[in-house]
Design a protein around this motif. Sequence first.
Motif, PDB file in Angstrom:
ATOM      1  N   SER A 162       0.852  -1.188   0.000  1.00 28.52           N
ATOM      2  CA  SER A 162       0.000   0.000   0.000  1.00 28.52           C
ATOM      3  C   SER A 162       0.882   1.230   0.000  1.00 28.52           C
ATOM      4  O   SER A 162       1.863   1.282   0.734  1.00 28.52           O
ATOM      5  CB  SER A 162      -0.851  -0.052   1.288  1.00 28.52           C
ATOM      6  OG  SER A 162      -1.627   1.102   1.458  1.00 28.52           O
ATOM      7  N   THR A 181      -5.200   0.328   1.125  1.00 25.80           N
ATOM      8  CA  THR A 181      -5.156  -1.144   1.104  1.00 25.80           C
ATOM      9  C   THR A 181      -4.741  -1.678   2.470  1.00 25.80           C
ATOM     10  O   THR A 181      -5.193  -2.748   2.891  1.00 25.80           O
ATOM     11  CB  THR A 181      -4.167  -1.624   0.019  1.00 25.80           C
ATOM     12  OG1 THR A 181      -4.478  -0.944  -1.196  1.00 25.80           O
ATOM     13  CG2 THR A 181      -4.272  -3.119  -0.209  1.00 25.80           C
ATOM     14  N   VAL A 216      -3.296  -1.352  -6.651  1.00 24.13           N
ATOM     15  CA  VAL A 216      -2.955  -1.440  -8.080  1.00 24.13           C
ATOM     16  C   VAL A 216      -2.540  -0.057  -8.563  1.00 24.13           C
ATOM     17  O   VAL A 216      -3.268   0.925  -8.373  1.00 24.13           O
ATOM     18  CB  VAL A 216      -4.163  -1.934  -8.903  1.00 24.13           C
ATOM     19  CG1 VAL A 216      -3.797  -2.037 -10.382  1.00 24.13           C
ATOM     20  CG2 VAL A 216      -4.654  -3.277  -8.383  1.00 24.13           C
ATOM     21  N   TYR A 217      -1.336   0.006  -9.132  1.00 27.90           N
ATOM     22  CA  TYR A 217      -0.852   1.258  -9.718  1.00 27.90           C
ATOM     23  C   TYR A 217      -0.407   0.980 -11.147  1.00 27.90           C
ATOM     24  O   TYR A 217       0.405   0.066 -11.368  1.00 27.90           O
ATOM     25  CB  TYR A 217       0.315   1.837  -8.899  1.00 27.90           C
ATOM     26  CG  TYR A 217      -0.153   2.466  -7.602  1.00 27.90           C
ATOM     27  CD1 TYR A 217      -0.763   3.723  -7.600  1.00 27.90           C
ATOM     28  CD2 TYR A 217      -0.024   1.801  -6.395  1.00 27.90           C
ATOM     29  CE1 TYR A 217      -1.217   4.311  -6.419  1.00 27.90           C
ATOM     30  CE2 TYR A 217      -0.478   2.382  -5.210  1.00 27.90           C
ATOM     31  CZ  TYR A 217      -1.067   3.632  -5.236  1.00 27.90           C
ATOM     32  OH  TYR A 217      -1.529   4.208  -4.076  1.00 27.90           O
ATOM     33  N   THR A 220      -1.830  -0.484 -13.527  1.00 30.22           N
ATOM     34  CA  THR A 220      -2.265  -1.866 -13.796  1.00 30.22           C
ATOM     35  C   THR A 220      -1.448  -2.948 -13.072  1.00 30.22           C
ATOM     36  O   THR A 220      -1.762  -4.133 -13.189  1.00 30.22           O
ATOM     37  CB  THR A 220      -2.307  -2.223 -15.317  1.00 30.22           C
ATOM     38  OG1 THR A 220      -0.963  -2.433 -15.780  1.00 30.22           O
ATOM     39  CG2 THR A 220      -2.995  -1.155 -16.144  1.00 30.22           C
TER      40      THR A 220
END
Length: 169
Positions: free
Chosen positions: A9, A14, A55-56, A58
């Motif tokens: 995270s 998250t 998710v960063y 993708t």
Amino acid sequence: MIVLVAYGSSGGGTGELAGWIAEELRDSGLEVQLSPAGEVGDAGHYGALILGSAVYATGWHPDVRRFLSHHGGQFAGKPVWLFSSGPLDTSADEGRLPPGHHAQEAVRELAAREHVTFGGRMTGEARGWLGFLARRMAREGHAGDFRNPDRVRSWARDVAAQIHSYPAS
Ligand SMILES: Cc1cc2nc3c(=O)[nH]c(=O)nc-3n(C[C@H](O)[C@H](O)[C@H](O)COP(=O)(O)O)c2cc1C
């Protein structure tokens, strides 16, 4: 057995979500270790794994990818569940989203029982590199909290039930 709930995270969303999962597992009577993926030392003594990532662009968080390459092998034959937290809209709650490429790889490598996607959270208040991008995305109308605690907690209770019935389940 001790269950490891590990997460990657950058903005904290998250991490908080992983905390909800850990709480539900503990409430069901399980012993749980909640840890950022980058801070896990020896993982050999854990009996089950729940691993989640923000998710960063993708992809999964680098701490989670490092966790997988260092510790993934120690979960061979143990029950594993995976989650991603990303979409900044309600799509995650509207149907099962396909796993991204890192999640797909992890499902395969860890023979995970399930991968699930939960909504994400982004505020314009993040700091550092994330703050710059987050503020830009917020200006474009993408800010918000799309995590759904009820859904996350209900999923966690289901996972807890499966762990309690392991290895029969
Ligand atoms: C620069 C940037 C890129 C992102 N890219 C994606 C993406 O490709 N897919 C997605 O589902 N969410 C994407 N998100 C949303 C994040 O996954 C979401 O905000 C998540 O809750 C962040 O978790 P964290 O607070 O734990 O870091 C992106 C957010 C930012 C700021």
